[in-house]
Motif scaffolding. Sequence first.
Motif, PDB file in Angstrom:
ATOM      1  N   THR A  84      41.497 -50.443   8.967  1.00 55.14           N
ATOM      2  CA  THR A  84      41.237 -49.972  10.331  1.00 55.14           C
ATOM      3  C   THR A  84      40.734 -51.116  11.189  1.00 55.14           C
ATOM      4  O   THR A  84      41.147 -51.271  12.338  1.00 55.14           O
ATOM      5  CB  THR A  84      40.217 -48.811  10.318  1.00 55.14           C
ATOM      6  OG1 THR A  84      40.721 -47.769   9.485  1.00 55.14           O
ATOM      7  CG2 THR A  84      39.978 -48.271  11.710  1.00 55.14           C
ATOM      8  N   GLU A  85      39.850 -51.957  10.630  1.00 56.74           N
ATOM      9  CA  GLU A  85      39.348 -53.113  11.364  1.00 56.74           C
ATOM     10  C   GLU A  85      40.491 -54.035  11.768  1.00 56.74           C
ATOM     11  O   GLU A  85      40.560 -54.506  12.900  1.00 56.74           O
ATOM     12  CB  GLU A  85      38.332 -53.873  10.521  1.00 56.74           C
ATOM     13  CG  GLU A  85      37.764 -55.095  11.196  1.00 56.74           C
ATOM     14  CD  GLU A  85      36.743 -55.822  10.349  1.00 56.74           C
ATOM     15  OE1 GLU A  85      36.449 -56.981  10.692  1.00 56.74           O
ATOM     16  OE2 GLU A  85      36.237 -55.256   9.370  1.00 56.74           O
ATOM     17  N   THR A  86      41.415 -54.273  10.851  1.00 56.12           N
ATOM     18  CA  THR A  86      42.578 -55.121  11.135  1.00 56.12           C
ATOM     19  C   THR A  86      43.412 -54.522  12.264  1.00 56.12           C
ATOM     20  O   THR A  86      43.840 -55.233  13.176  1.00 56.12           O
ATOM     21  CB  THR A  86      43.439 -55.292   9.867  1.00 56.12           C
ATOM     22  OG1 THR A  86      42.625 -55.879   8.852  1.00 56.12           O
ATOM     23  CG2 THR A  86      44.642 -56.178  10.125  1.00 56.12           C
ATOM     24  N   ASN A  87      43.628 -53.223  12.224  1.00 54.78           N
ATOM     25  CA  ASN A  87      44.399 -52.554  13.278  1.00 54.78           C
ATOM     26  C   ASN A  87      43.710 -52.637  14.633  1.00 54.78           C
ATOM     27  O   ASN A  87      44.366 -52.817  15.655  1.00 54.78           O
ATOM     28  CB  ASN A  87      44.643 -51.087  12.917  1.00 54.78           C
ATOM     29  CG  ASN A  87      45.623 -50.928  11.783  1.00 54.78           C
ATOM     30  OD1 ASN A  87      46.426 -51.815  11.507  1.00 54.78           O
ATOM     31  ND2 ASN A  87      45.542 -49.812  11.099  1.00 54.78           N
ATOM     32  N   ILE A  88      42.407 -52.497  14.640  1.00 53.02           N
ATOM     33  CA  ILE A  88      41.660 -52.558  15.897  1.00 53.02           C
ATOM     34  C   ILE A  88      41.733 -53.957  16.499  1.00 53.02           C
ATOM     35  O   ILE A  88      41.871 -54.127  17.706  1.00 53.02           O
ATOM     36  CB  ILE A  88      40.189 -52.141  15.676  1.00 53.02           C
ATOM     37  CG1 ILE A  88      40.118 -50.648  15.371  1.00 53.02           C
ATOM     38  CG2 ILE A  88      39.331 -52.469  16.887  1.00 53.02           C
ATOM     39  CD1 ILE A  88      38.745 -50.177  14.958  1.00 53.02           C
ATOM     40  N   ARG A  89      41.649 -54.980  15.663  1.00 52.03           N
ATOM     41  CA  ARG A  89      41.629 -56.362  16.158  1.00 52.03           C
ATOM     42  C   ARG A  89      42.966 -56.837  16.732  1.00 52.03           C
ATOM     43  O   ARG A  89      43.000 -57.799  17.482  1.00 52.03           O
ATOM     44  CB  ARG A  89      41.188 -57.311  15.047  1.00 52.03           C
ATOM     45  CG  ARG A  89      39.723 -57.196  14.725  1.00 52.03           C
ATOM     46  CD  ARG A  89      39.347 -58.169  13.624  1.00 52.03           C
ATOM     47  NE  ARG A  89      37.969 -58.031  13.257  1.00 52.03           N
ATOM     48  CZ  ARG A  89      36.990 -58.816  13.719  1.00 52.03           C
ATOM     49  NH1 ARG A  89      37.266 -59.784  14.542  1.00 52.03           N
ATOM     50  NH2 ARG A  89      35.754 -58.619  13.340  1.00 52.03           N
ATOM     51  N   LYS A  90      44.046 -56.168  16.388  1.00 52.68           N
ATOM     52  CA  LYS A  90      45.367 -56.595  16.861  1.00 52.68           C
ATOM     53  C   LYS A  90      45.465 -56.451  18.378  1.00 52.68           C
ATOM     54  O   LYS A  90      45.323 -55.370  18.926  1.00 52.68           O
ATOM     55  CB  LYS A  90      46.467 -55.773  16.205  1.00 52.68           C
ATOM     56  CG  LYS A  90      46.662 -56.084  14.743  1.00 52.68           C
ATOM     57  CD  LYS A  90      47.782 -55.260  14.170  1.00 52.68           C
ATOM     58  CE  LYS A  90      47.941 -55.548  12.687  1.00 52.68           C
ATOM     59  NZ  LYS A  90      48.925 -54.691  12.065  1.00 52.68           N
ATOM     60  N   ALA A  91      45.700 -57.561  19.050  1.00 59.32           N
ATOM     61  CA  ALA A  91      45.978 -57.598  20.489  1.00 59.32           C
ATOM     62  C   ALA A  91      44.920 -56.894  21.333  1.00 59.32           C
ATOM     63  O   ALA A  91      45.226 -56.274  22.328  1.00 59.32           O
ATOM     64  CB  ALA A  91      47.356 -57.005  20.769  1.00 59.32           C
ATOM     65  N   ARG A  92      43.676 -56.987  20.922  1.00 62.81           N
ATOM     66  CA  ARG A  92      42.596 -56.368  21.684  1.00 62.81           C
ATOM     67  C   ARG A  92      41.421 -57.337  21.784  1.00 62.81           C
ATOM     68  O   ARG A  92      41.227 -58.195  20.944  1.00 62.81           O
ATOM     69  CB  ARG A  92      42.116 -55.089  21.011  1.00 62.81           C
ATOM     70  CG  ARG A  92      43.118 -53.966  21.081  1.00 62.81           C
ATOM     71  CD  ARG A  92      42.556 -52.727  20.414  1.00 62.81           C
ATOM     72  NE  ARG A  92      43.426 -51.591  20.582  1.00 62.81           N
ATOM     73  CZ  ARG A  92      44.479 -51.323  19.807  1.00 62.81           C
ATOM     74  NH1 ARG A  92      44.795 -52.130  18.823  1.00 62.81           N
ATOM     75  NH2 ARG A  92      45.214 -50.261  20.018  1.00 62.81           N
ATOM     76  N   THR A  93      40.648 -57.142  22.824  1.00 60.05           N
ATOM     77  CA  THR A  93      39.386 -57.844  22.951  1.00 60.05           C
ATOM     78  C   THR A  93      38.301 -56.896  22.467  1.00 60.05           C
ATOM     79  O   THR A  93      38.211 -55.762  22.945  1.00 60.05           O
ATOM     80  CB  THR A  93      39.118 -58.238  24.414  1.00 60.05           C
ATOM     81  OG1 THR A  93      40.143 -59.134  24.832  1.00 60.05           O
ATOM     82  CG2 THR A  93      37.760 -58.901  24.572  1.00 60.05           C
TER      83      THR A  93
END
Length: 86
Positions: A26-35
């Motif tokens: 989930t952390e990896t998904n959140i970090r994708k293309a986001r600040t």
Amino acid sequence: AIAYALYSNSEIILLDGLTFAIDTQTETNIRKARTIILISNKPSKLKTCSKLVYLKKGKIVAIGNYEELSEKYPDFKELIKHSSRK
């Protein structure tokens, strides 16, 4: 809140240490293309950030990555070392 941020494709997400206690995928998904603005005192989380804002008594002391701040500011390094013991 995290689910809504992912669903709505929010560009900026504000998280605190407790909110960010999630699994690695989930952390990896959140970090994708986001600040992500993460408020945390966990060294393991701070080391993964591209930029840190080091605050002292409510004032910005410096901005840099974990290594830069650790090398330049002994009090930052001591604060992190103290936080790790908890």
